[in-house]
Each structure stands twice: as structure tokens, then as C-alpha cells.
Design a protein around this motif. Structure first.
Motif, mmCIF file in Angstrom:
data_model
loop_
_atom_site.group_PDB
_atom_site.id
_atom_site.type_symbol
_atom_site.label_atom_id
_atom_site.label_comp_id
_atom_site.label_asym_id
_atom_site.label_seq_id
_atom_site.Cartn_x
_atom_site.Cartn_y
_atom_site.Cartn_z
ATOM 1 N N GLY A 5 0.793 -1.225 0.000
ATOM 2 C CA GLY A 5 0.000 0.000 0.000
ATOM 3 C C GLY A 5 0.827 1.279 0.000
ATOM 4 O O GLY A 5 1.937 1.335 -0.537
ATOM 5 N N ASN A 25 3.974 -9.631 6.639
ATOM 6 C CA ASN A 25 4.314 -10.402 5.443
ATOM 7 C C ASN A 25 5.800 -10.268 5.086
ATOM 8 O O ASN A 25 6.228 -9.305 4.452
ATOM 9 C CB ASN A 25 3.423 -9.900 4.294
ATOM 10 C CG ASN A 25 3.532 -10.771 3.070
ATOM 11 O OD1 ASN A 25 4.547 -11.435 2.847
ATOM 12 N ND2 ASN A 25 2.483 -10.772 2.269
ATOM 13 N N CYS A 82 5.610 -7.970 12.947
ATOM 14 C CA CYS A 82 4.783 -7.577 14.093
ATOM 15 C C CYS A 82 3.313 -7.572 13.701
ATOM 16 O O CYS A 82 2.957 -7.041 12.649
ATOM 17 C CB CYS A 82 5.186 -6.173 14.566
ATOM 18 S SG CYS A 82 4.227 -5.591 15.975
ATOM 19 N N ASP A 83 2.502 -8.168 14.532
ATOM 20 C CA ASP A 83 1.059 -8.058 14.335
ATOM 21 C C ASP A 83 0.587 -6.842 15.121
ATOM 22 O O ASP A 83 0.606 -6.834 16.348
ATOM 23 C CB ASP A 83 0.365 -9.336 14.839
ATOM 24 C CG ASP A 83 -1.145 -9.268 14.636
ATOM 25 O OD1 ASP A 83 -1.665 -8.170 14.313
ATOM 26 O OD2 ASP A 83 -1.809 -10.303 14.807
ATOM 27 N N GLY A 107 -3.655 -0.326 8.459
ATOM 28 C CA GLY A 107 -5.045 -0.022 8.800
ATOM 29 C C GLY A 107 -5.975 -1.202 8.594
ATOM 30 O O GLY A 107 -5.559 -2.297 8.208
ATOM 31 N N LEU A 167 -6.035 -1.353 15.170
ATOM 32 C CA LEU A 167 -5.193 -1.067 14.002
ATOM 33 C C LEU A 167 -5.204 0.406 13.623
ATOM 34 O O LEU A 167 -4.186 0.963 13.206
ATOM 35 C CB LEU A 167 -5.657 -1.903 12.808
ATOM 36 C CG LEU A 167 -5.003 -3.270 12.722
ATOM 37 C CD1 LEU A 167 -5.633 -4.095 11.622
ATOM 38 C CD2 LEU A 167 -3.498 -3.161 12.493
ATOM 39 N N MET A 226 -1.085 7.952 9.449
ATOM 40 C CA MET A 226 -1.814 8.151 8.190
ATOM 41 C C MET A 226 -3.201 7.541 8.314
ATOM 42 O O MET A 226 -3.350 6.330 8.434
ATOM 43 C CB MET A 226 -1.039 7.471 7.062
ATOM 44 C CG MET A 226 -1.543 7.791 5.685
ATOM 45 S SD MET A 226 -0.697 6.766 4.465
ATOM 46 C CE MET A 226 0.993 7.260 4.685
ATOM 47 N N SER A 261 -4.982 -2.008 -1.411
ATOM 48 C CA SER A 261 -6.002 -2.869 -0.784
ATOM 49 C C SER A 261 -6.756 -2.107 0.307
ATOM 50 O O SER A 261 -7.906 -2.394 0.591
ATOM 51 C CB SER A 261 -5.338 -4.125 -0.213
ATOM 52 O OG SER A 261 -4.397 -3.754 0.756
ATOM 53 N N GLY A 262 -6.102 -1.111 0.900
ATOM 54 C CA GLY A 262 -6.740 -0.323 1.947
ATOM 55 C C GLY A 262 -7.863 0.569 1.441
ATOM 56 O O GLY A 262 -8.610 1.140 2.230
ATOM 57 N N MET A 263 -7.990 0.686 0.125
ATOM 58 C CA MET A 263 -9.063 1.501 -0.451
ATOM 59 C C MET A 263 -10.405 0.783 -0.341
ATOM 60 O O MET A 263 -11.462 1.401 -0.294
ATOM 61 C CB MET A 263 -8.740 1.770 -1.925
ATOM 62 C CG MET A 263 -9.657 2.730 -2.611
ATOM 63 S SD MET A 263 -9.233 2.858 -4.356
ATOM 64 C CE MET A 263 -10.122 1.463 -5.041
HETATM 65 N N1 LIG Z 1 -6.055 3.605 0.316
HETATM 66 C C1 LIG Z 1 -6.975 4.531 0.517
HETATM 67 O O1 LIG Z 1 -7.701 4.926 -0.409
HETATM 68 C C2 LIG Z 1 -7.128 5.152 1.869
HETATM 69 C C3 LIG Z 1 -8.095 6.170 2.035
HETATM 70 C C4 LIG Z 1 -8.230 6.770 3.283
HETATM 71 C C5 LIG Z 1 -7.434 6.356 4.347
HETATM 72 N N2 LIG Z 1 -6.523 5.355 4.156
HETATM 73 C C6 LIG Z 1 -5.728 4.956 5.305
HETATM 74 O O2 LIG Z 1 -4.367 5.193 5.030
HETATM 75 C C7 LIG Z 1 -3.566 4.186 5.664
HETATM 76 C C8 LIG Z 1 -2.676 3.525 4.621
HETATM 77 O O3 LIG Z 1 -3.492 3.025 3.596
HETATM 78 P P1 LIG Z 1 -3.130 1.725 2.734
HETATM 79 O O4 LIG Z 1 -4.149 1.668 1.670
HETATM 80 O O5 LIG Z 1 -1.713 1.690 2.403
HETATM 81 O O6 LIG Z 1 -3.372 0.689 3.881
HETATM 82 P P2 LIG Z 1 -3.581 -0.814 3.976
HETATM 83 O O7 LIG Z 1 -3.655 -1.441 2.628
HETATM 84 O O8 LIG Z 1 -4.747 -1.000 4.877
HETATM 85 O O9 LIG Z 1 -2.299 -1.241 4.763
HETATM 86 C C9 LIG Z 1 -1.434 -2.158 4.292
HETATM 87 C C10 LIG Z 1 -0.325 -2.333 5.305
HETATM 88 O O10 LIG Z 1 -0.869 -2.540 6.612
HETATM 89 C C11 LIG Z 1 -0.222 -3.649 7.185
HETATM 90 N N3 LIG Z 1 -1.097 -4.337 8.121
HETATM 91 C C12 LIG Z 1 -2.402 -4.624 7.981
HETATM 92 N N4 LIG Z 1 -2.825 -5.323 9.048
HETATM 93 C C13 LIG Z 1 -1.762 -5.471 9.875
HETATM 94 C C14 LIG Z 1 -1.561 -6.095 11.129
HETATM 95 N N5 LIG Z 1 -2.540 -6.744 11.769
HETATM 96 N N6 LIG Z 1 -0.333 -6.034 11.685
HETATM 97 C C15 LIG Z 1 0.685 -5.415 11.053
HETATM 98 N N7 LIG Z 1 0.562 -4.801 9.874
HETATM 99 C C16 LIG Z 1 -0.648 -4.841 9.283
HETATM 100 C C17 LIG Z 1 0.114 -4.529 6.006
HETATM 101 O O11 LIG Z 1 1.225 -5.331 6.344
HETATM 102 P P3 LIG Z 1 1.231 -6.943 6.279
HETATM 103 O O12 LIG Z 1 0.374 -7.342 5.155
HETATM 104 O O13 LIG Z 1 2.691 -7.227 6.101
HETATM 105 O O14 LIG Z 1 0.737 -7.360 7.608
HETATM 106 C C18 LIG Z 1 0.524 -3.512 4.957
HETATM 107 O O15 LIG Z 1 1.878 -3.145 5.123
HETATM 108 C C19 LIG Z 1 -4.537 3.221 6.347
HETATM 109 O O16 LIG Z 1 -4.680 3.583 7.683
HETATM 110 C C20 LIG Z 1 -5.851 3.470 5.616
HETATM 111 O O17 LIG Z 1 -6.974 3.210 6.423
HETATM 112 C C21 LIG Z 1 -6.354 4.747 2.945
#
Ligand SMILES: NC(=O)c1ccc[n+]([C@@H]2O[C@H](COP(=O)([O-])OP(=O)(O)OC[C@H]3O[C@@H](n4cnc5c(N)ncnc54)[C@H](OP(=O)(O)O)[C@@H]3O)[C@@H](O)[C@H]2O)c1
Length: 351
Positions: free
Chosen positions: A30, A55, A83-84, A113, A133, A164, A238-240
Motif C-alpha cells: 500500500g 508479510n 509484528c502483528d 489499517g 489497528l 496516516m 487494498s486499503g481503499m
Molecule cells: N487507500 C486509501 O484509499 C485510503 C483512504 C483513506 C485512508 N486510508 C488509510 O491510510 C492508511 C494507509 O493506507 P493503505 O491503503 O496503504 O493501507 P492498507 O492497505 O490498509 O495497509 C497495508 C499495510 O498494513 C499492514 N497491516 C495490515 N494489518 C496489519 C496487522 N494486523 N499487523 C501489522 N501490519 C498490518 C500490512 O502489512 P502486512 O500485510 O505485512 O501485515 C501492509 O503493510 C490506512 O490507515 C488506511 O486506512 C487509505
């Protein structure tokens, strides 16, 4: 507000006189990954970069793609720490190890997230999963790694912690059910899978405000360090995607369709996020997806937020200063921080 080309050239011109140390908790995929890659590029790999996540294969691939400085260069290192982030004891243990290994930390970015409107559950430590998270883990990282940030600042270097999530999007903080225990207990007995989503929705809605409170609190206690809450905007990661459950599935399909047109690539978002990371001296910052500072406040000395002041109950006001898009008041910040300290350090979760 900086243009994208200004942001890119500013990032490219970053050339510290020391080898910077940066942690990306959420850097295995992400936006966190794209940001770690942008940071590695602008330092030509001459940095100590630590990715934290679960991962290890993904981390190895990300690290393999970082530019590598000549072997004659010293001090740089690229590594992964597993780390979880739903487990506060695990975060504390890892931070204790990092405190033993590092002498300083210049940048801490926490982006891991969880988005779901349908799933509301608790972690193995009894904490709300969304809040674990989206908020508690960030508080624990900030608190436990603060000594290393302070060391960096004492050496006249960058010292910046960034969370973030959703700056500017927080609902005004309510303190009557901070940990969402009541929301869950009320809805779990109701129609599972339908009503349950409302507790999850609260977790999604409240966490940006808690992140506002967190940066305000840490900035008030640590005037020399920068603390930022930033909203990344809509980004193709994927966070989207948000699990909405069957009830709201049609809205979810519509949302996904709209996102195809308006969401940006993680690399684009990461340039803005990196600009925000490098462009902050001290104080608290609330920033938009294009790194625009819509609220900031710096303290000259550590301040214990005065809950008896005439403005203490006013939402959007920090220590007498009105801040645009800020969800807290001095009273709610104090209450949320006291609650957080209590639940994240509880004996039942290994303190
Ligand atoms: N993408 C968007 O459109 C969007 C919009 C608004 C806000 N946000 C926020 O911005 C932030 C970043 O977004 P993103 O899209 O990059 O986030 P994301 O896809 O939710 O995050 C991915 C990362 O989070 C880690 N992660 C998830 N669960 C975990 C756990 N239990 N323990 C440790 N690590 C964990 C994953 O690592 P592993 O897989 O290695 O565990 C990966 O490195 C998030 O807080 C998200 O909610 C995103």
C-alpha cells in the motif's frame, strides 16, 4: 499548497548530512510501501529503513527493490521486523528491541489499517479490532519509540512521527464509549451481520478523531518534535476497499466504480506523504492528501492541557487555539489519552 512537481523536486533534493533512520509500520504494501520506496529513492538507499508488518515475503521483495549504496558507504541498512499490530504487547516488545538496537529515530510512519463496516470484533487482548489497528497501535508505537525521536532531535536532526488515516474527517470526539464496548455489546445481541455493522462503522468514524487527539497530545508534551496526522485521499491499494457486508453491497459496488476514476496510484500519493514527512520541524500538523497543512500548532514548552480553562470543552480548539478540521477539545483529548493509556498498558495485556 505545493504542486506535484514542487513536491517531487523537494523530495529529490533531500540530502541530510547524516544517515537517516526511518520506520514504516505498514511498509510491506500500500501507501506505506510506496512511501518507503520513495524514501529509499531520495536517499539513494543511504538510510536505515525498517519495514514493519506481517508479510516477510512482501517485505523482502520491497527491500530488494531499494537502491543499494556502494559497499564503502557505512551506516545504511534495510530490514524487516515482523509484528502483528493488533497486539499491543507484541508492539511494545518490538519497540523495546528497537530501543536497544538504535540510538535515534528520525522518521516514524504508521499506516497499517483496517476497513470494514461489517466486521466488529475484539483482539486477543480484548481491544476493539478497528481501534487496535487504526488507533491504539499507533499510540503505542508513538509512545514507545519517543525516546529515539528525542535522541534524534537532541542531535539537531529531523524527528517526526506521522500517522496516516483521515485528518480532517474525524467526527467530534465523544467520550461516553471511547473503546466502543457498549456499541459492540448492544449490537452483538441484535441482528448479527446487519446491526453489527454499526459498531464497526463507529470504529471507522471515531478513529480519525482519536488520531487528531493523539498528535495534539504528543505535540503538547514534546514541543521539539513534529507529529502529523495526514489523510492520504483515495489511493489504489487494498486499503481503499471497505468490506460493507451484504446490506450495503450495492453502495460498495458504486463506490468501487467511482474509485476507478478518482483514486490515485500509491506512487503519486507517496510523493505527497513523503513531502509532508520531510517538511515539518516541530508541533502538530493536520494535512490533506496533497500535503496541504490545514491546521498546525506548536508549543514552546510542555503543556498539560488545562481542562479547567474556559475553552477546554470547545471542539476544534487546542489549548485556546482554534484549529480547522480538528476533532478534539482539551477535555476530550485528555479523556481519550487517559483511556488509551489504561487499556493499552493494562496488566491483562502483558504490561
Ligand atoms: N487507500 C486509501 O484509499 C485510503 C483512504 C483513506 C485512508 N486510508 C488509510 O491510510 C492508511 C494507509 O493506507 P493503505 O491503503 O496503504 O493501507 P492498507 O492497505 O490498509 O495497509 C497495508 C499495510 O498494513 C499492514 N497491516 C495490515 N494489518 C496489519 C496487522 N494486523 N499487523 C501489522 N501490519 C498490518 C500490512 O502489512 P502486512 O500485510 O505485512 O501485515 C501492509 O503493510 C490506512 O490507515 C488506511 O486506512 C487509505
Amino acid at each position: 499548497m505545493p504542486t506535484f512537481s514542487q513536491v517531487q523536486s523537494s523530495n529529490a533534493s533531500y540530502s541530510p548530512t547524516y544517515v537517516p533512520v526511518a520506520i514504516f509500520a505498514g511498509g510491506t504494501s500500500g501507501i506505506g510501501q510506496a512511501m518507503a520506496e520513495a524514501f529509499a529513492r531520495c536517499t539513494q538507499g543511504k538510510a536505515h529503513i525498517i519495514l514493519i508488518g506481517r508479510n516477510s515475503d512482501a517485505a523482502a521483495r520491497v527491500i530488494a527493490g531499494f537502491p543499494k549504496p556502494p559497499v564503502t558507504e557505512v551506516g545504511w541498512r534495510h530490514e524487516f521486523v515482523a509484528c502483528d499490530a493488533t497486539n499491543m504487547s507484541e508492539i511494545r516488545a518490538i519497540c523495546a528491541t528497537l530501543r536497544g538496537q538504535l540510538t535515534r529515530l528520525n522518521f516514524l510512519v504508521v499506516s497499517a489499517g483496517f476497513n470494514s463496516m461489517a466486521v466488529s470484533k475484539t483482539t486477543s487482548e480484548g481491544l476493539d479490532y478497528h481501534l487496535a489497528l487504526r488507533y491504539y497501535s499507533r499510540y503505542v508505537y508513538f509512545k514507545e519509540l519517543l525516546p529515539l525521536l528525542k535522541n534524534a532531535r537532541q542531535q539537531g536532526q529531523h524527528a517526526h512521527a506521522m500517522t496516516m488515516l483521515g485528518a480532517g474527517l474525524g467526527a467530534p470526539i465523544s467520550t461516553d464509549d471511547i473503546g466502543l464496548d457498549r456499541a459492540r455489546s448492544q449490537t452483538i445481541n441484535a441482528l448479527r451481520g446487519v446491526m453489527l455493522s454499526f459498531a464497526a462503522l463507529k470504529g471507522m468514524a471515531y478513529s480519525p478523531g482519536y488520531n487528531d487527539a493523539m498528535v495534539a497530545y504528543f505535540a503538547s508534551q514534546n514541543p521539539g518534535i513534529a507529529f502529523t496526522h495526514i489523510h492520504p485521499g483515495f489511493v489504489k491499494t487494498s486499503g481503499m476497499h471497505t468490506d460493507t457486508g451484504w446490506l450495503l453491497a450495492p453502495i460498495s459496488w458504486l463506490y468501487e466504480l467511482v474509485m476507478v476514476f478518482i483514486a490515485v496510484q500509491p506512487e503519486t500519493c507517496a510523493e505527497y506523504m513523503l513531502y509532508a514527512l520531510l517538511d515539518a520541524e516541530r508541533g502538530m500538523f493536520l494535512r490533506s492528501p496533497t500535503a496541504n497543512i490545514f491546521s498546525t500548532h506548536a508549543f514552546d514548552t510542555p503543556v498539560k492541557l488545562d481542562i479547567s480553562s474556559p475553552t477546554a470543552h470547545q471542539t476544534g480548539v487546542l489549548n485556546g487555539v482554534r484549529l480547522k478540521g480538528y476533532s478534539g477539545s482539551d477535555i476530550t483529548v485528555r479523556k481519550v489519552m487517559e483511556y488509551t493509556e489504561e487499556v493499552t498498558c493494562a496488566k491483562s495485556i502483558g504490561r
